[in-house]
Write a protein that holds these residues in place. Structure first.
Motif, PDB file in Angstrom:
ATOM      1  N   SER A  24       0.820  -1.208   0.000  1.00 33.72           N
ATOM      2  CA  SER A  24       0.000   0.000   0.000  1.00 33.72           C
ATOM      3  C   SER A  24       0.853   1.258   0.000  1.00 33.72           C
ATOM      4  CB  SER A  24      -0.927   0.009   1.217  1.00 33.72           C
ATOM      5  OG  SER A  24      -1.852  -1.055   1.161  1.00 33.72           O
ATOM      6  N   VAL A  38      -7.201   7.076   1.228  1.00 37.79           N
ATOM      7  CA  VAL A  38      -7.721   6.864   2.580  1.00 37.79           C
ATOM      8  C   VAL A  38      -9.093   6.214   2.550  1.00 37.79           C
ATOM      9  CG1 VAL A  38      -8.505   8.014   4.686  1.00 37.79           C
ATOM     10  CG2 VAL A  38      -6.365   8.731   3.625  1.00 37.79           C
ATOM     11  N   LEU A  39      -9.985   6.746   1.696  1.00 35.49           N
ATOM     12  CA  LEU A  39     -11.333   6.179   1.613  1.00 35.49           C
ATOM     13  C   LEU A  39     -11.316   4.735   1.104  1.00 35.49           C
ATOM     14  CD1 LEU A  39     -13.409   9.184   0.171  1.00 35.49           C
ATOM     15  CD2 LEU A  39     -13.281   8.383   2.531  1.00 35.49           C
ATOM     16  N   GLY A  40     -10.345   4.428   0.250  1.00 35.33           N
ATOM     17  CA  GLY A  40     -10.226   3.069  -0.259  1.00 35.33           C
ATOM     18  C   GLY A  40      -9.596   2.117   0.733  1.00 35.33           C
ATOM     19  N   GLY A  41      -9.092   2.637   1.851  1.00 30.37           N
ATOM     20  CA  GLY A  41      -8.498   1.801   2.868  1.00 30.37           C
ATOM     21  C   GLY A  41      -7.066   1.375   2.584  1.00 30.37           C
ATOM     22  N   TRP A  42      -6.417   2.004   1.592  1.00 34.56           N
ATOM     23  CA  TRP A  42      -5.056   1.620   1.268  1.00 34.56           C
ATOM     24  C   TRP A  42      -4.031   2.276   2.197  1.00 34.56           C
ATOM     25  CZ3 TRP A  42      -8.278   3.053  -3.025  1.00 34.56           C
ATOM     26  CH2 TRP A  42      -8.791   1.950  -3.713  1.00 34.56           C
ATOM     27  N   SER A  66      -3.581   5.215   5.708  1.00 36.31           N
ATOM     28  CA  SER A  66      -4.219   6.059   6.735  1.00 36.31           C
ATOM     29  C   SER A  66      -3.759   7.497   6.513  1.00 36.31           C
ATOM     30  CB  SER A  66      -3.804   5.579   8.120  1.00 36.31           C
ATOM     31  OG  SER A  66      -2.405   5.738   8.301  1.00 36.31           O
ATOM     32  N   TRP A  67      -4.384   8.405   7.241  1.00 29.56           N
ATOM     33  CA  TRP A  67      -3.944   9.798   7.140  1.00 29.56           C
ATOM     34  C   TRP A  67      -2.528   9.961   7.675  1.00 29.56           C
ATOM     35  CZ3 TRP A  67      -6.100  12.868   3.949  1.00 29.56           C
ATOM     36  CH2 TRP A  67      -7.476  12.812   3.679  1.00 29.56           C
TER      37      TRP A  67
END
Length: 412
Positions: free
Chosen positions: A343, A405-409, A411-412
């Motif tokens: 990722s 981030v929204l795809g979960g790959w 984190s912020w």
């Protein structure tokens, strides 16, 4: 003694990457990296075997093969034909701008973006000057779209080639993640340049003499060879065959020609870029093989000072890509984080590429477009580039970060 030699040459090399050369001398980043590698060998700090072990042969061979395949598009007249089709929309500059963005983005996702920029810049300058339009907004669109589009593919630019090889990333899985932010970056590129230049790009004038259709010069059948080669190559990327082997096979086949000498293909290779890669591999590998440097990298990782999330990765990419260049930055970061997650590597490929759009010095593509345009009598200055590059980069990287981030790959 070895510690000091390697450390000094490492620091000098990356200072040279930031400076872009040595003032008063006609030498560039590639010479600096190559010379530092030679000095490591001459000083005995590295043996030829150790230096060779630092080279990523797969990445170098893949880049070489893709350059040879890209040359076929030039020799077959594909670039000239596409440019001529675009010039038909000169009286509708907004559509012409859209065509340049789409063309630069799509070709750069399939071919090495440096080669695309090198081939299209003089053609664009010639046709736009002949029609009385200001070439600058369209050259900006070419540079920015070549960078944006190349982020969608693991073969789109040198740093993505390196990341894909180092991490063993799947070609199509990466593109599935990277294509949406790349498309968003292309739309942003068009919107920003259109809003800034729509009242300043001039009015097209009619040509005194119609240009000879390109297909009459090359023959329409000549387009089939590069297109077929690209389709077969993409198909091979879906198999278990190593990408560099697939590309070398296709390159060897396209170089079989009754019209073009094989040496002409070799002349199209950007050996300067390959020298930059090789030199940086050796210098960075030598430094990271030192126990002291390896220990320092481990400490930085434990303290959480190496890029891990979107914000830190984007910040590091913006700073380093526009200071030392995105290729040196990627080589350095991969050396410091050899066990980076898949990722993180995907995020690095996207962010380091988009970050190259910030300033004129941020990407080799930008410099190729500016230098090639200068030889055609068009000056694309630092301020002109930054005026469009800064908003395009900040907006596209922000959307890419949200997507990751929204795809979960990441984190912020």
């Amino acid at each position: 003694m070895i510690l000091w030699v390697v450390s000094i040459l490492f620091v000098v090399t990356y200072l040279g990457m930031a400076a872009g050369g040595i003032r008063g001398l006609r030498i560039d980043r590639s010479w600096i990296a190559g010379c530092a590698a030679v000095l490591l060998l001459v000083s005995g700090a590295q043996s030829p075997t150790e230096a060779a072990n630092h080279l990523d042969a797969g990445a170098l061979l893949l880049l070489l093969a893709l350059m040879l395949i890209s040359a076929q598009f030039d020799f077959s007249g594909v670039y000239a034909w596409l440019n001529q089709q675009l010039s038909h929309y000169a009286e509708q500059p907004a559509l012409l701008l859209l065509g340049v963005v789409v063309l630069g983005g799509v070709l750069s996702a399939l071919l090495v973006n440096d080669i695309v920029a090198f081939a299209l810049t003089p053609l664009l300058c010639h046709s736009l000057l002949a029609r009385g339009l200001d070439p600058r907004p369209f050259l900006l669109a070419l540079a920015l779209s070549c960078n944006a589009g190349s982020s969608a593919s693991l073969i789109g630019n040198p740093q993505n080639i390196l990341i894909g090889q180092a991490g063993g990333l799947d070609f199509w899985s990466y593109s599935w993640i990277a294509a949406p932010p790349a498309l968003a970056a292309l739309l942003i590129t068009y919107g920003v340049i259109w809003s800034q230049w729509r009242k300043r790009w001039g009015t097209a004038k009619s040509l005194l003499q119609e240009e000879t259709p390109v297909e009459r010069i090359y023959g329409a059948h000549s387009y089939l060879k590069p297109l077929l080669a690209s389709l077969v190559l993409l198909g091979l990327f879906s198999t278990d065959m190593p990408r560099e082997i697939s590309a070398l096979l296709i390159a060897a086949l396209v170089m079989i020609s009754r019209r073009v000498d094989s040496r002409d293909y070799v002349h199209k290779v950007d050996w300067n870029l390959l020298l930059l890669f090789a030199g940086l591999f050796v210098v960075t590998g030598a430094a990271l093989s030192l126990p002291q440097v390896a220990g320092m990298a481990s400490s930085l990782a434990q303290l959480g000072l190496l890029p891990e999330g979107v914000i830190s990765l984007a910040s590091a990419s913006l700073l380093a890509s526009n200071l030392i260049g995105n290729v040196p930055f990627v080589i350095l970061l991969l050396g410091v984080q050899p066990e980076a997650s898949e990722s993180l590597l995907v995020g690095l490929a996207i962010m380091s590429t988009l970050a190259g759009n910030l300033l004129l010095i941020g990407s080799v593509v930008n410099l190729i477009v500016a230098e090639s345009a200068r030889r055609q009598g068009v000056r694309l200055g630092f301020v002109d580039f930054a005026r469009s590059g800064v908003p395009v980069t900040l907006l596209s990287m922000s959307l890419a970060g949200i997507w990751l981030v929204l795809g979960g790959w990441l984190s912020w």
